[in-house]
Design a protein around this motif. Structure first.
Motif: not given
Length: 331
Positions: A314, A203, A201, A244-245, A12, A174, A248, A253, A250, A198, A207
């Motif tokens: 994603w 990353g 999703n 990613l947090l 991402h 997620a 939101d 995605n 995450w 992650f 993780e």
């Protein structure tokens, strides 16, 4: 048009930006500011205190978490199709120094209290038989089925009753949260440790092991170092989790990946082997039909002799999902 795995998805853009921003001197290992801020960041996600350790792979996250709960002479109760049994190359036995996996059956690769009891109740409480020390469940499961909060609560109650640790493999956590449309804490339930995925999703290579029991986290720090997973420049792993947090991303995605899977599912017309409750589809599909789909440019994995698995991500393009849906409908 690839539907092989969300592991193959692009990184991402916010992660790339976060990695560049982190490229300045700071304390090594997990002593940097970004790593130090993870506990509070995840406490906001789950609305309760937790301790977070980063690691580079989902296999390491699962096994390091379980190694804090299980002694070498003990066992982990899990589904017979769990990732720790089928796809981790014996890593649990390596990290847990020979501890056993006790394999249960269950629809959609999900465990139930009854299946767990059927496994552990006949075990005599003596030194001649391996004793269960923990339970591991996967959210969403290996067949893309999501545990409802009440289901997790029931398993947690059994674990507490029997004095067992409870671990959740959340490689696609997620996607489960997005499907359930609930708070992350409800999707995780009262587990002792969560492997929060992650990489699948958005990353690059990070993780999170989220411990809701501080004592387990203290043990895991030593085990992570001993296993060679305490990276020198940990700020680059922490940066990915924060990116990613933040805002939101995450969840956004995961919702996109789930929506693409639902688009395809609508065209499957009775072919689905399991409900689509995340971003995976398992579909009855003959060899000739699979060859037809591949000739049309779609990449996916065979799943046994008469089925195929499709995984959205994603960054799955809407036009690709629609094209696959039309191709399946025309078979």
């Amino acid at each position: 048009m690839q539907f092989l795995s969300d592991n193959a998805a692009a990184v991402h853009p916010t992660v790339w930006e976060a990695l560049k921003a982190a490229d300045s001197p700071d304390s090594p290992y997990d002593g940097d500011a970004l790593s130090a801020a993870l506990d509070e960041r995840f406490a906001q996600v789950f609305d309760k205190p937790c301790t977070v350790l980063w690691t580079a792979t989902g296999t390491a996250a699962n096994c390091l978490a379980l190694a804090t709960m299980v002694q070498p002479h003990g066992a982990v109760v899990c589904h017979e199709d769990a990732h720790i049994e089928v796809d981790e190359g014996g890593a649990p036995g390596f990290f847990l120094h020979g501890a056993k996996l006790m394999l249960c059956e269950g629809a959609g690769a999900k465990l139930s209290p009854r299946a767990i009891r059927d496994m552990i109740d006949p075990i005599r409480n003596d030194v001649h038989q391996v004793q269960p020390h923990a339970i591991s469940i996967t959210q969403a499961s290996e067949y893309g089925c999501s545990y409802r909060p009440a289901e997790v609560e029931a398993i947690a109650a059994l674990a507490s009753e029997r004095g067992l640790g409870l671990h959740m493999d959340g490689a696609r956590f997620a996607n489960a949260v997005a499907f359930l449309d609930c708070a992350p804490a409800a999707a995780a339930g009262p587990v002792d440790a969560l492997s929060f995925g992650f990489i699948k999703n958005g990353g690059l290579g990070a993780e999170a092991i989220v411990f809701f029991d501080q004592n387990l986290a203290d043990v895991a720090r030593y085990r992570r170092k001993r296993a060679g997973h305490l990276q020198s420049k940990g700020r680059f792993l922490a940066a990915q989790l924060h990116a990613l947090l933040e805002g939101d991303v995450w969840l956004h995605n995961a919702r996109h990946a789930n929506a693409a899977a639902q688009e395809i599912a609508q065209a499957c017309d009775g072919r689905l082997l399991y409900p689509v409750e995340a971003n995976e589809l398992f579909m009855r599909c003959t060899l000739a039909e699979r060859e037809t789909l591949r000739e049309r440019g779609f990449g996916f994995y065979d799943w046994g002799e008469d089925a195929a698995r499709f995984v959205t991500a994603w960054n799955t393009r809407e036009e690709d999902a629609l094209s696959l849906a039309k191709a399946i409908a025309s078979l």
